[in-house]
Design an enzyme around this catalytic site. Structure first.
Site, short mmCIF file in Angstrom:
data_model
loop_
_atom_site.label_atom_id
_atom_site.label_comp_id
_atom_site.label_asym_id
_atom_site.label_seq_id
_atom_site.Cartn_x
_atom_site.Cartn_y
_atom_site.Cartn_z
CE LYS A 144 10.75 -0.06 60.99
NZ LYS A 144 12.12 -0.17 60.51
CB SER A 199 11.29 -7.31 57.98
OG SER A 199 12.42 -6.79 58.55
CD GLU A 249 10.60 -4.23 60.83
OE1 GLU A 249 11.37 -3.29 60.62
OE2 GLU A 249 9.79 -4.63 59.98
CG ASN A 278 21.64 -9.85 56.79
OD1 ASN A 278 22.71 -9.34 56.47
ND2 ASN A 278 21.48 -10.54 57.90
CG HIS A 286 12.19 -6.03 52.45
ND1 HIS A 286 11.69 -7.31 52.40
CD2 HIS A 286 12.95 -5.98 53.58
CE1 HIS A 286 12.12 -7.98 53.45
NE2 HIS A 286 12.88 -7.20 54.18
CG ASN A 296 10.76 -11.22 55.55
OD1 ASN A 296 11.66 -12.03 55.34
ND2 ASN A 296 10.99 -9.99 55.93
CG MET A 344 18.71 -5.02 57.29
SD MET A 344 19.39 -6.33 56.26
CE MET A 344 18.96 -5.78 54.61
N1 3HC Z 1 28.49 -8.74 54.25
C1 3HC Z 1 29.05 -8.46 53.07
N2 3HC Z 1 29.49 -9.42 52.23
C2 3HC Z 1 29.37 -10.67 52.62
C3 3HC Z 1 28.80 -11.03 53.86
C4 3HC Z 1 28.35 -9.98 54.69
N3 3HC Z 1 27.76 -10.22 55.87
N4 3HC Z 1 28.79 -12.38 53.96
C5 3HC Z 1 29.35 -12.85 52.85
N5 3HC Z 1 29.69 -11.82 52.03
C6 3HC Z 1 30.30 -11.92 50.72
C7 3HC Z 1 31.68 -12.51 50.79
O1 3HC Z 1 32.64 -11.50 50.99
C8 3HC Z 1 31.83 -13.18 49.44
O2 3HC Z 1 32.14 -12.18 48.48
P1 3HC Z 1 32.98 -12.55 47.16
O3 3HC Z 1 32.14 -13.49 46.36
O4 3HC Z 1 33.15 -11.22 46.51
O5 3HC Z 1 34.24 -13.17 47.62
C9 3HC Z 1 30.40 -13.66 49.12
O6 3HC Z 1 29.52 -12.87 49.95
C10 3HC Z 1 30.20 -15.13 49.46
O7 3HC Z 1 30.53 -15.29 50.83
P2 3HC Z 1 31.24 -16.57 51.44
O8 3HC Z 1 32.06 -17.26 50.37
O9 3HC Z 1 31.96 -16.17 52.68
O10 3HC Z 1 30.06 -17.47 51.96
P3 3HC Z 1 28.86 -18.11 51.21
O11 3HC Z 1 29.19 -18.50 49.81
O12 3HC Z 1 28.38 -19.13 52.16
O13 3HC Z 1 27.76 -16.95 51.14
C11 3HC Z 1 25.89 -15.86 51.99
C12 3HC Z 1 27.32 -16.25 52.25
C13 3HC Z 1 25.81 -14.94 50.78
C14 3HC Z 1 25.42 -15.08 53.22
C15 3HC Z 1 25.05 -17.16 51.73
O14 3HC Z 1 25.23 -18.04 52.80
C16 3HC Z 1 23.57 -16.88 51.58
O15 3HC Z 1 23.11 -16.48 50.52
N6 3HC Z 1 22.79 -17.13 52.65
C17 3HC Z 1 21.36 -16.89 52.67
C18 3HC Z 1 21.13 -15.46 53.06
C19 3HC Z 1 19.68 -15.11 53.02
O16 3HC Z 1 18.79 -15.90 52.80
N7 3HC Z 1 19.40 -13.81 53.28
C20 3HC Z 1 18.06 -13.32 53.37
C21 3HC Z 1 17.64 -13.30 54.80
S1 3HC Z 1 15.98 -12.74 54.98
C22 3HC Z 1 16.12 -11.08 55.00
O17 3HC Z 1 17.19 -10.51 54.95
C23 3HC Z 1 14.86 -10.32 55.09
C24 3HC Z 1 14.76 -9.59 56.39
O18 3HC Z 1 13.68 -8.69 56.29
C25 3HC Z 1 14.53 -10.49 57.56
#
Ligand code: 3HC
Length: 293
Positions: A97, A119, A92, A143, A140, A190, A14
């Site tokens: 922290k 989180s 976490e 990712n 918050h 979450n 993050m």
């Molecule tokens: N870092 C930075 N940029 C990233 C990346 C990363 N790890 N992964 C993907 N990207 C960017 C790509 O470069 C691309 O950018 P562009 O549109 O400018 O070309 C864009 O995101 C789309 O990526 P891809 O085409 O490679 O792949 P997808 O269309 O499959 O998207 C994703 C990837 C955005 C990660 C999508 O799969 C997604 O939304 N997944 C769900 C993620 C989610 O739910 N996150 C929340 C998790 S819970 C949380 O974080 C809370 C915590 O407290 C636990």
């Protein structure tokens, strides 16, 4: 308050993303890690993301260079002294922290704001060990922070209106959609998302479907961008266990308890994508599902 300089504690999953988007927004950023290896890996990820944006024609090379130049990586808390806002994104673990906040609070200028990207842990508990609970909020991010549109702004019991407003203003400046969330365990997203991922793991344990079929089911059947087991690997399986422990203690409900499969994977050092193996094996070109024997 005008933000000129942002401190980010932690340059991991993050922290590196938060540092990057703040620097892309034109703020100077100081990002602090506990050792050089972690710092280099986090900065390497930022360089890689900026490089990709240049390759795709979304960013000029000069602008990418300027973003990187605005980020000062450091191992020294002292470099955070003149930050206007410090956001923590470390492991976490509440005790870790609290120790960190005690140290940072004594160093950072008195009128700076402090925020936790936790989180699941209590924002108020963290604010309480600082001398400025009125200047402390939860921010918050999701990712990957560079991509996910949401920012939960968490008002703890002692948060002042100015601090909460700063959270919303920061979200607007970063182009995020903001929501106000109460300081309960898991906030909004979450609280709903974690039991969903755990249910997918229980479905796997009960033989309802394979890893691949459960993920494909939710992607094709509910239009989720990732299936729940891929998402669990993406979030980090150790992070999910840590969140689970806080939620079980807070809510006392079984649905927040880490399923056996999750615990076994973490005990074996399989932490998901970051360790190369979880519900999938990431060692090859494409992730390969690893179904329980
Ligand atoms: N870092 C930075 N940029 C990233 C990346 C990363 N790890 N992964 C993907 N990207 C960017 C790509 O470069 C691309 O950018 P562009 O549109 O400018 O070309 C864009 O995101 C789309 O990526 P891809 O085409 O490679 O792949 P997808 O269309 O499959 O998207 C994703 C990837 C955005 C990660 C999508 O799969 C997604 O939304 N997944 C769900 C993620 C989610 O739910 N996150 C929340 C998790 S819970 C949380 O974080 C809370 C915590 O407290 C636990």
């Amino acid at each position: 308050m005008e933000i000129g300089k942002v401190g980010v504690l932690g340059c991991g999953l993050m922290g590196h993303g938060i540092a990057q988007i703040c620097a892309q927004n034109g703020w100077d950023v100081v990002v602090r890690e506990i050792d050089q290896g972690r710092l280099d890996r986090g900065m390497g990820k930022i360089s890689k993301q900026l490089g990709r944006a240049v390759e795709k024609g979304k960013l000029e090379q000069a602008d990418a260079d300027a973003v990187l130049a605005r980020i000062t990586p450091t191992l020294d808390y002292g470099d955070l002294a003149d930050c206007d806002l410090v956001i923590e994104a470390i492991t976490e673990d509440l005790d870790g922290k609290l120790d960190m906040w005690r140290e940072v609070d004594a160093i950072v200028k008195d009128d700076a704001y402090l925020a936790t990207n936790t989180s699941s842990l209590s924002v108020a508990d963290q604010a309480a060990v600082t001398g400025r609970p009125d200047r402390f909020i939860g921010l918050h991010f999701f990712n990957p922070a560079q991509v996910m549109p949401l920012l939960e702004v968490v008002r703890a019991e002692g948060s002042g209106d100015d601090a909460v407003q700063l959270g919303f203003d920061l979200g607007d400046a970063l182009g995020k959609t903001t929501v106000a969330a109460r300081d309960n365990r898991g906030f909004i997203v979450n609280r709903l998302l974690v039991p969903y991922m755990f249910d997918a793991m229980r479905a796997l344990e009960q033989g309802v479907g394979s890893v691949q079929d459960i993920d494909t089911g939710m992607m094709a059947g509910a239009s989720h961008p990732m299936g729940p087991l891929t998402l669990a690997d993406f979030v980090g399986l150790d992070t999910l266990v840590a969140i689970s422990e806080v939620m079980v203690e807070s809510y006392g409900e079984d649905r927040f308890a880490a399923p056996d499969t999750l615990r076994s994977l973490v005990d074996a050092g399989n932490l998901g994508r970051k360790s190369g193996r979880g519900f999938y094996d990431y060692s090859g070109e494409k992730p390969v599902p690893v179904d329980p024997a």
